[in-house]
Scaffold this motif. Structure first.
Motif, PDB file in Angstrom:
ATOM      1  N   ASN A   5       0.836  -1.204   0.000  1.00  0.00           N
ATOM      2  CA  ASN A   5       0.000   0.000   0.000  1.00  0.00           C
ATOM      3  C   ASN A   5       0.870   1.253   0.000  1.00  0.00           C
ATOM      4  N   ARG A   6       1.963   1.212   0.747  1.00  0.00           N
ATOM      5  CA  ARG A   6       2.898   2.344   0.789  1.00  0.00           C
ATOM      6  C   ARG A   6       3.512   2.576  -0.593  1.00  0.00           C
ATOM      7  N   LYS A   7       3.894   1.493  -1.269  1.00  0.00           N
ATOM      8  CA  LYS A   7       4.459   1.624  -2.619  1.00  0.00           C
ATOM      9  C   LYS A   7       3.441   2.233  -3.578  1.00  0.00           C
ATOM     10  N   ASN A   8       2.190   1.783  -3.480  1.00  0.00           N
ATOM     11  CA  ASN A   8       1.142   2.329  -4.345  1.00  0.00           C
ATOM     12  C   ASN A   8       0.935   3.818  -4.086  1.00  0.00           C
ATOM     13  N   MET A   9       0.979   4.209  -2.830  1.00  0.00           N
ATOM     14  CA  MET A   9       0.810   5.618  -2.490  1.00  0.00           C
ATOM     15  C   MET A   9       1.957   6.444  -3.047  1.00  0.00           C
ATOM     16  N   LEU A  10       3.182   5.956  -2.917  1.00  0.00           N
ATOM     17  CA  LEU A  10       4.340   6.677  -3.455  1.00  0.00           C
ATOM     18  C   LEU A  10       4.260   6.793  -4.979  1.00  0.00           C
ATOM     19  N   LEU A  11       3.794   5.749  -5.634  1.00  0.00           N
ATOM     20  CA  LEU A  11       3.626   5.794  -7.085  1.00  0.00           C
ATOM     21  C   LEU A  11       2.584   6.841  -7.463  1.00  0.00           C
ATOM     22  N   SER A  12       1.496   6.908  -6.718  1.00  0.00           N
ATOM     23  CA  SER A  12       0.455   7.905  -6.988  1.00  0.00           C
ATOM     24  C   SER A  12       0.987   9.320  -6.815  1.00  0.00           C
ATOM     25  N   VAL A  13       1.744   9.544  -5.771  1.00  0.00           N
ATOM     26  CA  VAL A  13       2.319  10.874  -5.533  1.00  0.00           C
ATOM     27  C   VAL A  13       3.308  11.223  -6.643  1.00  0.00           C
ATOM     28  N   ALA A  14       4.112  10.255  -7.056  1.00  0.00           N
ATOM     29  CA  ALA A  14       5.074  10.504  -8.129  1.00  0.00           C
ATOM     30  C   ALA A  14       4.347  10.870  -9.434  1.00  0.00           C
ATOM     31  N   LEU A  15       3.273  10.162  -9.742  1.00  0.00           N
ATOM     32  CA  LEU A  15       2.507  10.485 -10.949  1.00  0.00           C
ATOM     33  C   LEU A  15       1.869  11.867 -10.849  1.00  0.00           C
ATOM     34  N   LEU A  16       1.420  12.241  -9.675  1.00  0.00           N
ATOM     35  CA  LEU A  16       0.860  13.575  -9.477  1.00  0.00           C
ATOM     36  C   LEU A  16       1.921  14.645  -9.696  1.00  0.00           C
ATOM     37  N   VAL A  17       3.117  14.424  -9.175  1.00  0.00           N
ATOM     38  CA  VAL A  17       4.208  15.382  -9.344  1.00  0.00           C
ATOM     39  C   VAL A  17       4.588  15.501 -10.819  1.00  0.00           C
ATOM     40  N   VAL A  18       4.689  14.379 -11.502  1.00  0.00           N
ATOM     41  CA  VAL A  18       5.027  14.404 -12.936  1.00  0.00           C
ATOM     42  C   VAL A  18       3.937  15.134 -13.710  1.00  0.00           C
ATOM     43  N   GLY A  19       2.684  14.857 -13.399  1.00  0.00           N
ATOM     44  CA  GLY A  19       1.584  15.544 -14.071  1.00  0.00           C
ATOM     45  C   GLY A  19       1.615  17.042 -13.810  1.00  0.00           C
ATOM     46  N   ALA A  20       1.883  17.443 -12.584  1.00  0.00           N
ATOM     47  CA  ALA A  20       1.975  18.869 -12.256  1.00  0.00           C
ATOM     48  C   ALA A  20       3.151  19.511 -12.977  1.00  0.00           C
ATOM     49  N   PHE A  21       4.258  18.792 -13.075  1.00  0.00           N
ATOM     50  CA  PHE A  21       5.431  19.316 -13.774  1.00  0.00           C
ATOM     51  C   PHE A  21       5.113  19.556 -15.249  1.00  0.00           C
ATOM     52  N   PHE A  22       4.487  18.569 -15.918  1.00  0.00           N
ATOM     53  CA  PHE A  22       4.128  18.742 -17.322  1.00  0.00           C
ATOM     54  C   PHE A  22       3.113  19.863 -17.508  1.00  0.00           C
ATOM     55  N   TYR A  23       2.180  19.990 -16.614  1.00  0.00           N
ATOM     56  CA  TYR A  23       1.219  21.085 -16.694  1.00  0.00           C
ATOM     57  C   TYR A  23       1.953  22.421 -16.627  1.00  0.00           C
ATOM     58  N   TYR A  24       2.868  22.525 -15.685  1.00  0.00           N
ATOM     59  CA  TYR A  24       3.628  23.767 -15.537  1.00  0.00           C
ATOM     60  C   TYR A  24       4.456  24.064 -16.781  1.00  0.00           C
ATOM     61  N   VAL A  25       5.161  23.065 -17.290  1.00  0.00           N
ATOM     62  CA  VAL A  25       6.042  23.257 -18.437  1.00  0.00           C
ATOM     63  C   VAL A  25       5.260  23.608 -19.691  1.00  0.00           C
ATOM     64  N   PHE A  26       4.176  22.898 -19.990  1.00  0.00           N
ATOM     65  CA  PHE A  26       3.488  23.077 -21.256  1.00  0.00           C
ATOM     66  C   PHE A  26       2.387  24.136 -21.236  1.00  0.00           C
ATOM     67  N   PHE A  27       1.706  24.306 -20.134  1.00  0.00           N
ATOM     68  CA  PHE A  27       0.573  25.228 -20.130  1.00  0.00           C
ATOM     69  C   PHE A  27       0.886  26.535 -19.412  1.00  0.00           C
ATOM     70  N   TYR A  28       1.528  26.467 -18.301  1.00  0.00           N
ATOM     71  CA  TYR A  28       1.801  27.672 -17.523  1.00  0.00           C
ATOM     72  C   TYR A  28       2.825  28.546 -18.230  1.00  0.00           C
ATOM     73  N   ASN A  29       3.843  27.932 -18.832  1.00  0.00           N
ATOM     74  CA  ASN A  29       4.878  28.693 -19.540  1.00  0.00           C
ATOM     75  C   ASN A  29       4.346  29.322 -20.817  1.00  0.00           C
ATOM     76  N   GLU A  30       3.336  28.724 -21.477  1.00  0.00           N
ATOM     77  CA  GLU A  30       2.773  29.317 -22.694  1.00  0.00           C
ATOM     78  C   GLU A  30       2.043  30.612 -22.382  1.00  0.00           C
ATOM     79  N   VAL A  31       1.463  30.701 -21.213  1.00  0.00           N
ATOM     80  CA  VAL A  31       0.754  31.914 -20.822  1.00  0.00           C
ATOM     81  C   VAL A  31       1.746  33.049 -20.612  1.00  0.00           C
ATOM     82  N   ASP A  32       2.927  32.756 -20.075  1.00  0.00           N
ATOM     83  CA  ASP A  32       3.959  33.764 -19.833  1.00  0.00           C
ATOM     84  C   ASP A  32       4.576  34.274 -21.118  1.00  0.00           C
ATOM     85  N   SER A  33       4.584  33.521 -22.204  1.00  0.00           N
ATOM     86  CA  SER A  33       5.255  33.909 -23.447  1.00  0.00           C
ATOM     87  C   SER A  33       4.571  34.994 -24.196  1.00  0.00           C
TER      88      SER A  33
END
Length: 105
Positions: free
Chosen positions: A77-105
């Protein structure tokens, strides 16, 4: 029969399996407490005492087995939780890189 149980367990979530095992462990502990109370309060024959001690030994072994299974499931269960958090972080990172940075340009 064992294969059927394994297939049923595969369909269960880890959290559901943990809950089920905790309930079984609680029932075993209740049975153990009743047996210990009976051994202290009642006058039993030698044969009944031996039977009760054997029953208590079996229950203790079951509790230890359930504790071991719970430890394994909690680790999973701990491993599954860590995997979920890692996927959330990766998703947030991609959102920031692709969508948030386009607004600043």
């Amino acid at each position: 029969m064992a294969k059927l149980k394994d297939k049923r367990r595969e369909k269960m979530s880890v959290a559901t399996e943990i809950d089920r095992l905790e309930e079984r462990r609680a029932r075993c502990r209740d049975n153990l407490e009743r047996a210990e109370f009976k051994s202290r309060k009642e006058e039993l024959s030698d044969q009944d005492k031996q039977y009760l001690e054997d029953e208590m030994t079996i229950i203790n072994e079951r509790v230890l087995k359930l504790d071991k299974e719970l430890k394994t499931l909690r680790g999973e269960n701990r491993k599954n939780m860590l995997l979920s958090v890692a996927l959330l972080v990766v998703g947030a990172f991609f959102y920031y890189v692709f969508f948030y940075n386009e607004v600043d340009s």
